[in-house]
Write a protein that holds these residues in place. Structure first.
Motif, PDB file in Angstrom:
ATOM      1  N   THR A  31       0.848  -1.189   0.000  1.00  0.00           N
ATOM      2  CA  THR A  31       0.000   0.000   0.000  1.00  0.00           C
ATOM      3  C   THR A  31       0.883   1.237   0.000  1.00  0.00           C
ATOM      4  OG1 THR A  31      -1.738  -1.137   1.235  1.00  0.00           O
ATOM      5  CG2 THR A  31      -1.793   1.264   1.252  1.00  0.00           C
ATOM      6  N   LEU A  32       0.523   2.209  -0.822  1.00  0.00           N
ATOM      7  CA  LEU A  32       1.246   3.474  -0.857  1.00  0.00           C
ATOM      8  C   LEU A  32       0.694   4.398   0.216  1.00  0.00           C
ATOM      9  CD1 LEU A  32       3.436   5.020  -2.530  1.00  0.00           C
ATOM     10  CD2 LEU A  32       1.511   6.069  -3.762  1.00  0.00           C
ATOM     11  N   ILE A  33       1.555   4.900   1.087  1.00  0.00           N
ATOM     12  CA  ILE A  33       1.120   5.769   2.190  1.00  0.00           C
ATOM     13  C   ILE A  33       1.922   7.060   2.176  1.00  0.00           C
ATOM     14  CG2 ILE A  33       0.453   3.797   3.626  1.00  0.00           C
ATOM     15  CD1 ILE A  33       3.040   4.322   5.264  1.00  0.00           C
ATOM     16  N   GLY A  34       1.404   8.057   2.895  1.00  0.00           N
ATOM     17  CA  GLY A  34       2.118   9.302   3.100  1.00  0.00           C
ATOM     18  C   GLY A  34       2.752   9.332   4.474  1.00  0.00           C
ATOM     19  N   LEU A  35       3.934   9.913   4.567  1.00  0.00           N
ATOM     20  CA  LEU A  35       4.651  10.009   5.832  1.00  0.00           C
ATOM     21  C   LEU A  35       5.092  11.449   6.067  1.00  0.00           C
ATOM     22  CD1 LEU A  35       6.992   6.866   5.670  1.00  0.00           C
ATOM     23  CD2 LEU A  35       4.883   7.116   7.014  1.00  0.00           C
ATOM     24  N   LYS A  36       4.998  11.882   7.323  1.00  0.00           N
ATOM     25  CA  LYS A  36       5.473  13.194   7.751  1.00  0.00           C
ATOM     26  C   LYS A  36       6.590  12.991   8.770  1.00  0.00           C
ATOM     27  CE  LYS A  36       3.911  17.140  10.573  1.00  0.00           C
ATOM     28  NZ  LYS A  36       4.799  16.849  11.723  1.00  0.00           N
ATOM     29  N   LEU A  37       7.694  13.691   8.578  1.00  0.00           N
ATOM     30  CA  LEU A  37       8.810  13.634   9.518  1.00  0.00           C
ATOM     31  C   LEU A  37       9.051  15.029  10.096  1.00  0.00           C
ATOM     32  CD1 LEU A  37       9.629  11.582   6.901  1.00  0.00           C
ATOM     33  CD2 LEU A  37      11.361  10.968   8.582  1.00  0.00           C
ATOM     34  N   ASP A  38       9.748  15.083  11.210  1.00  0.00           N
ATOM     35  CA  ASP A  38       9.972  16.370  11.873  1.00  0.00           C
ATOM     36  C   ASP A  38      11.123  17.156  11.269  1.00  0.00           C
ATOM     37  OD1 ASP A  38       7.867  16.044  13.622  1.00  0.00           O
ATOM     38  OD2 ASP A  38       9.102  15.020  15.129  1.00  0.00           O
ATOM     39  N   ARG A  39      12.264  16.483  11.017  1.00  0.00           N
ATOM     40  CA  ARG A  39      13.446  17.247  10.628  1.00  0.00           C
ATOM     41  C   ARG A  39      14.242  16.625   9.487  1.00  0.00           C
ATOM     42  NH1 ARG A  39      13.887  16.959  16.037  1.00  0.00           N
ATOM     43  NH2 ARG A  39      15.638  15.505  15.898  1.00  0.00           N
ATOM     44  N   VAL A  40      14.416  15.323   9.472  1.00  0.00           N
ATOM     45  CA  VAL A  40      15.382  14.695   8.562  1.00  0.00           C
ATOM     46  C   VAL A  40      14.713  14.321   7.236  1.00  0.00           C
ATOM     47  CG1 VAL A  40      16.997  12.793   8.256  1.00  0.00           C
ATOM     48  CG2 VAL A  40      16.684  13.815  10.533  1.00  0.00           C
ATOM     49  N   PRO A  41      15.111  14.939   6.119  1.00  0.00           N
ATOM     50  CA  PRO A  41      14.546  14.544   4.825  1.00  0.00           C
ATOM     51  C   PRO A  41      14.949  13.116   4.474  1.00  0.00           C
ATOM     52  CG  PRO A  41      15.685  16.664   4.682  1.00  0.00           C
ATOM     53  CD  PRO A  41      16.063  16.052   5.993  1.00  0.00           C
ATOM     54  N   VAL A  42      14.061  12.417   3.777  1.00  0.00           N
ATOM     55  CA  VAL A  42      14.341  11.042   3.369  1.00  0.00           C
ATOM     56  C   VAL A  42      14.234  10.942   1.855  1.00  0.00           C
ATOM     57  CG1 VAL A  42      13.593  10.075   5.571  1.00  0.00           C
ATOM     58  CG2 VAL A  42      11.938  10.320   3.721  1.00  0.00           C
ATOM     59  N   GLY A  49      -1.920   0.272   8.078  1.00  0.00           N
ATOM     60  CA  GLY A  49      -2.791   0.973   9.009  1.00  0.00           C
ATOM     61  C   GLY A  49      -2.089   1.517  10.236  1.00  0.00           C
ATOM     62  N   ALA A  50      -0.804   1.245  10.385  1.00  0.00           N
ATOM     63  CA  ALA A  50      -0.069   1.767  11.541  1.00  0.00           C
ATOM     64  C   ALA A  50      -0.014   3.287  11.478  1.00  0.00           C
ATOM     65  CB  ALA A  50       1.338   1.181  11.580  1.00  0.00           C
ATOM     66  N   ASP A  51       0.077   3.916  12.631  1.00  0.00           N
ATOM     67  CA  ASP A  51       0.146   5.376  12.686  1.00  0.00           C
ATOM     68  C   ASP A  51       1.574   5.887  12.737  1.00  0.00           C
ATOM     69  OD1 ASP A  51      -2.652   5.823  12.677  1.00  0.00           O
ATOM     70  OD2 ASP A  51      -2.753   5.314  14.809  1.00  0.00           O
ATOM     71  N   ILE A  52       2.468   5.108  13.346  1.00  0.00           N
ATOM     72  CA  ILE A  52       3.848   5.536  13.517  1.00  0.00           C
ATOM     73  C   ILE A  52       4.785   4.540  12.846  1.00  0.00           C
ATOM     74  CG2 ILE A  52       5.661   6.106  15.176  1.00  0.00           C
ATOM     75  CD1 ILE A  52       3.343   8.071  15.166  1.00  0.00           C
ATOM     76  N   PHE A  53       5.706   5.066  12.067  1.00  0.00           N
ATOM     77  CA  PHE A  53       6.728   4.273  11.396  1.00  0.00           C
ATOM     78  C   PHE A  53       8.093   4.867  11.757  1.00  0.00           C
ATOM     79  CE2 PHE A  53       2.900   3.706   8.970  1.00  0.00           C
ATOM     80  CZ  PHE A  53       2.958   2.431   8.443  1.00  0.00           C
ATOM     81  N   THR A 101       5.205   9.892  10.941  1.00  0.00           N
ATOM     82  CA  THR A 101       3.773   9.736  11.187  1.00  0.00           C
ATOM     83  C   THR A 101       3.045   9.542   9.865  1.00  0.00           C
ATOM     84  OG1 THR A 101       3.937  11.208  13.094  1.00  0.00           O
ATOM     85  CG2 THR A 101       1.730  10.780  12.224  1.00  0.00           C
ATOM     86  N   ARG A 102       2.193   8.532   9.811  1.00  0.00           N
ATOM     87  CA  ARG A 102       1.392   8.336   8.599  1.00  0.00           C
ATOM     88  C   ARG A 102       0.355   9.435   8.477  1.00  0.00           C
ATOM     89  NH1 ARG A 102      -3.455   5.933   7.834  1.00  0.00           N
ATOM     90  NH2 ARG A 102      -3.386   4.989   9.906  1.00  0.00           N
ATOM     91  N   VAL A 103       0.242  10.025   7.286  1.00  0.00           N
ATOM     92  CA  VAL A 103      -0.753  11.059   7.025  1.00  0.00           C
ATOM     93  C   VAL A 103      -1.484  10.692   5.729  1.00  0.00           C
ATOM     94  CG1 VAL A 103       0.489  12.892   8.219  1.00  0.00           C
ATOM     95  CG2 VAL A 103       0.927  12.493   5.789  1.00  0.00           C
ATOM     96  N   GLN A 104      -2.691  11.195   5.601  1.00  0.00           N
ATOM     97  CA  GLN A 104      -3.502  10.882   4.436  1.00  0.00           C
ATOM     98  C   GLN A 104      -2.984  11.631   3.208  1.00  0.00           C
ATOM     99  OE1 GLN A 104      -7.679  11.505   5.042  1.00  0.00           O
ATOM    100  NE2 GLN A 104      -8.261  10.892   2.972  1.00  0.00           N
ATOM    101  N   LEU A 105      -2.937  10.940   2.094  1.00  0.00           N
ATOM    102  CA  LEU A 105      -2.591  11.585   0.825  1.00  0.00           C
ATOM    103  C   LEU A 105      -3.831  12.224   0.202  1.00  0.00           C
ATOM    104  CD1 LEU A 105      -0.269   8.819  -0.679  1.00  0.00           C
ATOM    105  CD2 LEU A 105       0.434  11.031   0.232  1.00  0.00           C
ATOM    106  N   PRO A 106      -3.692  13.368  -0.465  1.00  0.00           N
ATOM    107  CA  PRO A 106      -2.456  14.119  -0.694  1.00  0.00           C
ATOM    108  C   PRO A 106      -2.073  14.957   0.514  1.00  0.00           C
ATOM    109  CG  PRO A 106      -4.281  15.269  -1.694  1.00  0.00           C
ATOM    110  CD  PRO A 106      -4.864  13.983  -1.134  1.00  0.00           C
ATOM    111  N   MET A 165       6.404   9.619   0.301  1.00  0.00           N
ATOM    112  CA  MET A 165       5.501   8.526  -0.003  1.00  0.00           C
ATOM    113  C   MET A 165       6.300   7.240   0.116  1.00  0.00           C
ATOM    114  SD  MET A 165       2.814   9.753  -2.950  1.00  0.00           S
ATOM    115  CE  MET A 165       3.941  10.403  -4.176  1.00  0.00           C
ATOM    116  N   ALA A 166       5.640   6.193   0.596  1.00  0.00           N
ATOM    117  CA  ALA A 166       6.325   4.922   0.822  1.00  0.00           C
ATOM    118  C   ALA A 166       5.407   3.767   0.479  1.00  0.00           C
ATOM    119  CB  ALA A 166       6.776   4.810   2.276  1.00  0.00           C
ATOM    120  N   LEU A 167       5.987   2.724  -0.084  1.00  0.00           N
ATOM    121  CA  LEU A 167       5.286   1.456  -0.297  1.00  0.00           C
ATOM    122  C   LEU A 167       5.581   0.550   0.884  1.00  0.00           C
ATOM    123  CD1 LEU A 167       5.725   0.493  -4.063  1.00  0.00           C
ATOM    124  CD2 LEU A 167       3.564   0.803  -2.845  1.00  0.00           C
TER     125      LEU A 167
END
Length: 322
Positions: free
Chosen positions: A246-257, A297-301, A313-318, A288-290
């Motif tokens: 599943t393709l999900i959206g992720l939000k991070l605080d500081r470190v770009p990935v 369905g996890a909230d934290i990765f 943190t998983r966030v809804q796309l877009p 975005m991550a596969l």
């Protein structure tokens, strides 16, 4: 990749208007009494819904799963369509379409060298273009495709784009593209490169072929199941199988990935980043991550960056919607 810099160009498109030179994209003309039947056979969306002057996002499915490409189809007239394909896939798409064309009364023409393609995007696009065209742009809805005069040149305009903003794609004769580009800059459009195009499309949650889509990625891993209609087409039995990711959206605080970084749950690798950037609009990293469907369905990765895990943190796309 950039002119004044990615952030400045990104902000110009979000808040005013920018112009991208995307003339590297490919264009194929599909003509003949069998054109519709052919396109229905090689795509997943319902091309029969198109009328002359309308455009449609579509997929070219592979024969054994995955996508050959994601494309746009523009209906020029009855029995005549123009398709726009990704630049890196021109040769592959041409071979794929040619291999399936023999069953149909259809003629394919590669017009990639004929066209210049300029994308003008942003909330001020219509007001900047209107004084220089003979067409009432306010009457043209999303996915409209129509001939027009622009700065005195004969062009085709499409109310389409890849930034999450309103705008138009300008199809020009290749010999006139540079002049039209200069005139667009002169009336207030900011030149924008492919760097800003990538940050804009990522904020808008748009997949990019080679990242979120490929020959081996199940396209229904994404949120684009609406592109697959109830019809028989190339590879239809494979595309209807359940995706394992599943393709999900992720939000991070500081470190770009970046693409390829491992994504974890509880220390276990469950997927990988497909696209990542530091969002100019929001001021923090996004990606975005596969990931494996059972962990989606996890909230934290955690995302592993150079051997160290960083919470996400998983966030809804877009991430961004105009």
């Amino acid at each position: 990749m950039q002119y004044a810099g990615v952030k400045a160009e990104h902000d110009a498109v979000r808040n005013a208007a920018g112009v991208f030179d995307v003339s590297h994209m490919g264009e194929f003309r599909v003509q003949g009494s069998g054109a519709l039947a052919f396109l229905q056979h090689v795509t997943t969306n319902d091309v029969s819904k198109l009328k002359p002057g309308r455009a449609q996002y579509n997929w070219l499915p592979g024969v054994s799963g995955g996508l050959v490409d994601d494309i746009y189809i523009y209906m020029v007239a009855p029995d005549e369509y123009l398709t726009v394909v990704n630049a890196s896939n021109i040769a592959k798409d041409w071979a794929h379409l040619s291999a399936h064309a023999g069953e149909f009364d259809v003629t394919l023409t590669d017009e990639s060298d004929r066209w210049g393609l300029l994308a003008v995007q942003g909330p001020q696009t219509e007001s900047l273009l209107q004084p220089h065209t003979d067409t009432d742009l306010s009457s043209k809805k999303k996915n409209a495709f129509f001939p027009a005069k622009l700065f005195g040149f004969d062009v085709m305009l499409a109310r389409t784009g890849y930034t999450g903003e309103d705008g138009f794609e300008v199809f020009t004769d290749a010999s006139e593209a540079e002049t039209v580009w200069d005139k667009l800059l002169a009336v207030g459009f900011t030149p924008a490169g492919l760097g800003a195009r990538d940050t804009l499309r990522l904020e808008a949650g748009f997949p990019l072929y080679g990242h979120e889509f490929s020959d081996t990625i199940h396209p229904l891993s994404s949120t684009y199941s609406w592109v697959v209609k109830d019809k028989t087409h190339v590879g239809h039995e494979h595309i209807r199988s359940a995706p394992t990711q599943t393709l999900i959206g992720l939000k991070l605080d500081r470190v770009p990935v970046r693409e390829g970084y491992p994504v974890k749950v509880g220390g276990e690798v469950v997927g990988h980043v497909t696209s990542g950037t530091s969002s100019p609009t929001f001021g923090h990293p996004i990606a975005m991550a596969l990931v494996n469907a059972e962990h989606a369905g996890a909230d934290i990765f955690d995302v592993e960056v150079r051997g160290k895990d960083h919470p996400a943190t998983r966030v809804q796309l877009p991430f961004y919607k105009r």
